[in-house]
Design an enzyme around this catalytic site. Structure first.
Site, mmCIF file in Angstrom:
data_model
loop_
_atom_site.group_PDB
_atom_site.id
_atom_site.type_symbol
_atom_site.label_atom_id
_atom_site.label_comp_id
_atom_site.label_asym_id
_atom_site.label_seq_id
_atom_site.Cartn_x
_atom_site.Cartn_y
_atom_site.Cartn_z
ATOM 1 N N GLY A 1 4.891 -0.405 -3.801
ATOM 2 C CA GLY A 1 3.878 0.265 -3.011
ATOM 3 C C GLY A 1 3.058 1.224 -3.842
ATOM 4 C CG HIS A 2 -0.701 1.559 -3.442
ATOM 5 N ND1 HIS A 2 -1.989 1.267 -2.992
ATOM 6 C CD2 HIS A 2 -0.278 0.439 -4.086
ATOM 7 C CE1 HIS A 2 -2.308 0.031 -3.349
ATOM 8 N NE2 HIS A 2 -1.291 -0.487 -4.017
ATOM 9 N N GLY A 3 3.122 4.594 -3.327
ATOM 10 C CA GLY A 3 3.702 5.924 -3.325
ATOM 11 C C GLY A 3 3.512 6.646 -1.997
ATOM 12 C CG ASP B 1 -2.297 0.636 0.889
ATOM 13 O OD1 ASP B 1 -2.284 1.839 0.592
ATOM 14 O OD2 ASP B 1 -3.347 -0.036 0.943
#
Length: 391
Positions: free
Chosen positions: A239-241, A217
């Site tokens: 991940g999602h940054g 995430d």
């Protein structure tokens, strides 16, 4: 010299234990903790905490080398006499591998109302593989626990801590003030659900530096009520940054302001720099944000503002976001996008974004100039611009 550098943690520990005679030291093994990773040591941890908490002088809880099984632990600080408690961790603290053990718990390790806590070194292992498998194949699974939570606390220092395979967020900073995280390493598989690296909300004066984060995430997520947050020298991926949001779920929600994110490398992440708000009414806001010296390596959405977040069109269909976004600066953003649209500002129709600034942006897609997309976004572009600015 190389021997000294290689064994620096050991030398530090020896020096720390032998020459700090004014500090009360509480070794968890003296309270019955077992280092085989099989016998629950929760009682030993809590007993050591109670002793350190009752000390009138600075105190240290020492976790030696080895593996220590910890069912869960809630460290309460409101009655502590000591104003400086240190956890020196040379070992590994293990969560139960059976996710049903803490099925009804929200937190694995929690510090509540603590003033003056430092954590040096060590590894926290959430052992969450079986829970992730359950979530993938079944709906009858617990939500999972947060890894380590700091709540309603102040003057927190975390240095050199490793957190891996947490059931949910690895580190949660909630309603805290003056928090410093340095040299933290966080890891979980890229497909592990809801395993945010560090989540900050309702907190002020938080610093996150010199850390490596790879999860399933957000590497770092920034929730409502966050102000004066400094993030620097971070490696993010998978991940999602780094995300501001999701914001705007509540009507009466405090905003996010005075955030600096600089010298970050994103590698193979879903997003780079993201601001995300729900498409529903809210009095929230995002303002005075600086993103600077950022490198993107094959990132799907390098720069994105999404104010129309409404998964499955539930709870917010046909609504506009009430979150006001203003004064967002992007400086020296470079690298490669995994998609054609490298810059996307999808702002609220009701409250368009204002004061967006793009300065020296150089993002390409498959060795070609990428594209930019703007909706309801106002601002200016300076210096080199690739893709061409849509502001």
């Amino acid at each position: 010299m190389s021997f000294l550098v290689k064994n620096l943690p050991l030398f530090f520990t020896i020096f720390f234990l032998l020459f700090n005679s004014s500090i009360a030291i509480y070794n968890i093994k003296n309270y019955g903790a077992k280092s085989n990773g099989k016998i629950d040591s929760s009682t030993a941890f809590m007993s050591a905490w109670d002793a350190a908490c009752a000390s009138t002088s600075p105190s240290t809880i020492y976790i030696p080398q080895g593996s220590y099984l910890l069912k869960n632990a809630y460290f309460q600080g409101q009655k502590c006499k000591s104003k400086s408690i240190t956890l020196r961790i040379d070992g590994t603290i293990l969560a139960p591998s059976d996710y049903n053990v803490n099925r009804d718990e929200e937190n694995w390790i929690k510090f509540e109302r603590v003033d003056g806590i430092s954590i040096y070194g060590g590894t926290l292992d959430g052992q969450a593989t079986s829970l992730w498998a359950c979530k993938t194949s079944s709906n009858n699974c617990p939500q999972g626990t947060m890894g380590v939570t700091f709540s309603n606390s102040s003057n927190i220092n975390i240095i050199g801590l490793t957190s891996q395979n947490s059931q949910m967020f690895h580190i949660l900073v909630d309603n805290c003030e003056n928090v410093k995280l340095q040299g933290v390493k966080i890891s979980a598989p890229g497909n592990s659900p809801n395993t945010d690296g560090i989540h900050v909300q309702y907190s002020s004066r938080v610093t996150i530096m010199n850390s490596r984060i790879g999860t399933g995430d957000d590497c770092i997520s920034i929730g409502p009520g966050t102000s004066n947050l400094w993030i620097e020298n971070i490696a993010c991926g998978p991940g999602h940054g780094i995300s501001i949001g999701s914001l705007g779920w509540e009507l009466q929600e405090p905003g996010v302001q005075n955030v600096t994110v600089k010298t970050v490398t994103f590698k193979g992440t879903q997003n780079g720099l993201r601001v995300k708000t729900w498409a529903r009414s809210s009095y929230g806001f995002v303002k005075n944000i600086l993103f600077q010296h950022i490198v993107m390596m094959n990132v799907q959405n390098p720069i994105i503002i999404d104010q129309n977040y409404c998964p499955n069109n539930e709870n917010c269909p046909h609504q506009g976001s009430g979150v006001k976004i203003s004064d967002i600066k992007y400086r020296d953003i470079r690298g490669t996008s995994a998609t054609e649209v490298a810059v996307k500002f999808d702002c609220s129709k009701k409250y368009p974004c204002s004061g967006i600034s793009l300065e020296d942006v150089n993002l390409s897609y498959k060795n070609q100039p990428a594209e930019a997309s703007c909706a309801n976004a106002g601002g200016r572009a300076f210096g080199f611009q690739k893709p061409n600015s849509c502001l």
